[in-house]
Design a protein around this motif. Structure first.
Motif, mmCIF file in Angstrom:
data_model
loop_
_atom_site.group_PDB
_atom_site.id
_atom_site.type_symbol
_atom_site.label_atom_id
_atom_site.label_comp_id
_atom_site.label_asym_id
_atom_site.label_seq_id
_atom_site.Cartn_x
_atom_site.Cartn_y
_atom_site.Cartn_z
ATOM 1 N N PHE A 101 0.835 -1.202 0.000
ATOM 2 C CA PHE A 101 0.000 0.000 0.000
ATOM 3 C C PHE A 101 0.869 1.251 0.000
ATOM 4 O O PHE A 101 0.638 2.182 -0.765
ATOM 5 C CB PHE A 101 -0.939 0.002 1.205
ATOM 6 N N GLU A 102 1.876 1.275 0.859
ATOM 7 C CA GLU A 102 2.745 2.442 0.958
ATOM 8 C C GLU A 102 3.595 2.626 -0.285
ATOM 9 O O GLU A 102 3.987 3.741 -0.611
ATOM 10 C CB GLU A 102 3.628 2.330 2.202
ATOM 11 N N ASN A 103 3.872 1.541 -1.014
ATOM 12 C CA ASN A 103 4.690 1.611 -2.215
ATOM 13 C C ASN A 103 3.861 1.870 -3.477
ATOM 14 O O ASN A 103 4.411 2.149 -4.533
ATOM 15 C CB ASN A 103 5.481 0.301 -2.373
ATOM 16 N N GLN A 104 2.549 1.782 -3.370
ATOM 17 C CA GLN A 104 1.667 1.897 -4.536
ATOM 18 C C GLN A 104 1.744 3.293 -5.149
ATOM 19 O O GLN A 104 1.647 4.289 -4.460
ATOM 20 C CB GLN A 104 0.216 1.581 -4.145
ATOM 21 N N GLN A 105 1.927 3.340 -6.444
ATOM 22 C CA GLN A 105 1.961 4.596 -7.185
ATOM 23 C C GLN A 105 0.673 4.707 -8.000
ATOM 24 O O GLN A 105 0.060 3.714 -8.334
ATOM 25 C CB GLN A 105 3.170 4.638 -8.124
ATOM 26 N N GLY A 106 0.281 5.897 -8.336
ATOM 27 C CA GLY A 106 -0.914 6.085 -9.148
ATOM 28 C C GLY A 106 -2.155 6.218 -8.285
ATOM 29 O O GLY A 106 -2.089 6.397 -7.071
ATOM 30 N N ASN A 107 -3.286 6.113 -8.944
ATOM 31 C CA ASN A 107 -4.565 6.322 -8.271
ATOM 32 C C ASN A 107 -4.987 5.106 -7.467
ATOM 33 O O ASN A 107 -4.827 3.971 -7.904
ATOM 34 C CB ASN A 107 -5.652 6.653 -9.290
ATOM 35 N N LEU A 108 -5.544 5.379 -6.314
ATOM 36 C CA LEU A 108 -6.112 4.334 -5.468
ATOM 37 C C LEU A 108 -7.630 4.406 -5.577
ATOM 38 O O LEU A 108 -8.183 5.458 -5.894
ATOM 39 C CB LEU A 108 -5.702 4.555 -4.007
ATOM 40 N N PRO A 109 -8.330 3.292 -5.291
ATOM 41 C CA PRO A 109 -9.791 3.362 -5.286
ATOM 42 C C PRO A 109 -10.266 4.272 -4.154
ATOM 43 O O PRO A 109 -9.531 4.557 -3.210
ATOM 44 C CB PRO A 109 -10.215 1.908 -5.060
ATOM 45 N N THR A 110 -11.476 4.715 -4.257
ATOM 46 C CA THR A 110 -12.026 5.624 -3.255
ATOM 47 C C THR A 110 -12.162 4.954 -1.895
ATOM 48 O O THR A 110 -11.880 5.546 -0.873
ATOM 49 C CB THR A 110 -13.409 6.141 -3.711
ATOM 50 N N LEU A 111 -12.571 3.685 -1.880
ATOM 51 C CA LEU A 111 -12.826 2.973 -0.629
ATOM 52 C C LEU A 111 -11.626 2.088 -0.266
ATOM 53 O O LEU A 111 -11.231 1.209 -1.035
ATOM 54 C CB LEU A 111 -14.088 2.120 -0.760
ATOM 55 N N ILE A 112 -11.056 2.336 0.917
ATOM 56 C CA ILE A 112 -9.912 1.574 1.418
ATOM 57 C C ILE A 112 -10.255 1.092 2.827
ATOM 58 O O ILE A 112 -10.717 1.872 3.656
ATOM 59 C CB ILE A 112 -8.643 2.445 1.457
ATOM 60 N N TRP A 113 -10.000 -0.202 3.088
ATOM 61 C CA TRP A 113 -10.267 -0.776 4.396
ATOM 62 C C TRP A 113 -8.988 -1.385 4.938
ATOM 63 O O TRP A 113 -8.352 -2.199 4.278
ATOM 64 C CB TRP A 113 -11.372 -1.823 4.287
ATOM 65 N N SER A 114 -8.607 -1.000 6.126
ATOM 66 C CA SER A 114 -7.417 -1.541 6.773
ATOM 67 C C SER A 114 -7.815 -2.370 7.980
ATOM 68 O O SER A 114 -8.536 -1.894 8.855
ATOM 69 C CB SER A 114 -6.494 -0.404 7.217
ATOM 70 N N THR A 115 -7.311 -3.604 8.028
ATOM 71 C CA THR A 115 -7.495 -4.433 9.221
ATOM 72 C C THR A 115 -6.257 -4.334 10.106
ATOM 73 O O THR A 115 -6.110 -5.104 11.050
ATOM 74 C CB THR A 115 -7.751 -5.907 8.857
ATOM 75 N N LEU A 116 -5.388 -3.397 9.786
ATOM 76 C CA LEU A 116 -4.150 -3.196 10.537
ATOM 77 C C LEU A 116 -4.215 -1.930 11.376
ATOM 78 O O LEU A 116 -3.197 -1.373 11.756
ATOM 79 C CB LEU A 116 -2.965 -3.108 9.565
ATOM 80 N N GLY A 117 -5.412 -1.432 11.621
ATOM 81 C CA GLY A 117 -5.575 -0.179 12.348
ATOM 82 C C GLY A 117 -5.575 0.991 11.374
ATOM 83 O O GLY A 117 -5.686 0.808 10.166
ATOM 84 N N GLU A 118 -5.434 2.196 11.886
ATOM 85 C CA GLU A 118 -5.479 3.387 11.042
ATOM 86 C C GLU A 118 -4.201 3.520 10.222
ATOM 87 O O GLU A 118 -3.113 3.245 10.720
ATOM 88 C CB GLU A 118 -5.694 4.639 11.895
ATOM 89 N N ILE A 119 -4.367 3.932 8.965
ATOM 90 C CA ILE A 119 -3.236 4.157 8.076
ATOM 91 C C ILE A 119 -3.359 5.552 7.473
ATOM 92 O O ILE A 119 -4.450 6.115 7.410
ATOM 93 C CB ILE A 119 -3.158 3.097 6.948
ATOM 94 N N ALA A 120 -2.245 6.089 7.027
ATOM 95 C CA ALA A 120 -2.252 7.428 6.427
ATOM 96 C C ALA A 120 -2.727 7.330 4.982
ATOM 97 O O ALA A 120 -2.276 6.483 4.231
ATOM 98 C CB ALA A 120 -0.855 8.022 6.471
#
Length: 130
Positions: free
Chosen positions: A77-96
Motif C-alpha cells: 500500500f505504501e509503495n503503490q503509485q498512481g490512483n487508489l480506489p475511493t474505498l480503502i479498508w485496513s485491518t491493521l488499524g489506522e493508516i495514512a
C-alpha cells in the motif's frame, strides 16, 4: 516512497521517478504495483485476514463483488503509485491516506469475529460513506 508522499509531490508538480531496472532491487520485486483498474475496495491486511472466513461475509455485506476487491500488505500500500480506489479498508488499524479516500479501519478479522462492538463500528464507518 509512500503513496501519500507521491501524491503530495504530484500535487506540487514534481515528477515521480521510476526505477528502470527494478529487478536489481529485491524490495521492488516483492512490492509489485497492484492492478487497481477494476477495484472498488482496496483491503490492506495480512494474508491471514484475506483468507479468513469472515472476509467474504463482510465483502458481501458491503455489496461489492469479490473480483472488485484487491488485497495488499501495508508495504504494498505504501509503495503503490498512481490512483487508489475511493474505498480503502485496513485491518491493521489506522493508516495514512489522502482525505479524498474513504478510509475504513478495524482490528484483525480474528479479533473482529469475536467482538460485536468492533463489527458495529466497522459497519457504521461503511454506512457513513454510503
Amino acid at each position: 516512497m509512500k503513496h501519500q508522499q507521491a501524491v503530495f509531490l504530484q500535487e506540487m508538480g514534481i515528477t515521480h521517478w521510476q526505477v528502470r531496472k527494478p529487478a536489481l532491487f529485491k524490495t521492488e520485486q516483492t512490492l509489485k504495483q497492484l492492478n487497481l483498474s477494476a477495484c472498488k475496495l482496496l483491503v490492506v491486511c495480512t494474508e491471514e485476514d484475506a483468507k479468513h472466513e469472515l472476509m467474504d461475509a463482510i465483502i458481501n455485506a458491503f455489496q461489492i463483488k469479490s473480483d472488485q476487491v484487491v488485497y495488499c500488505s501495508l508495504a504494498q500500500f505504501e509503495n503503490q503509485q498512481g490512483n487508489l480506489p475511493t474505498l480503502i479498508w485496513s485491518t491493521l488499524g489506522e493508516i495514512a491516506s489522502s482525505p479524498s479516500h474513504q478510509l475504513l479501519h478495524s482490528p484483525s478479522l480474528a479479533e473482529l469475529a469475536t467482538n460485536a462492538a468492533a463489527k458495529k463500528v466497522l459497519w457504521k464507518q461503511f454506512c457513513a460513506y454510503q
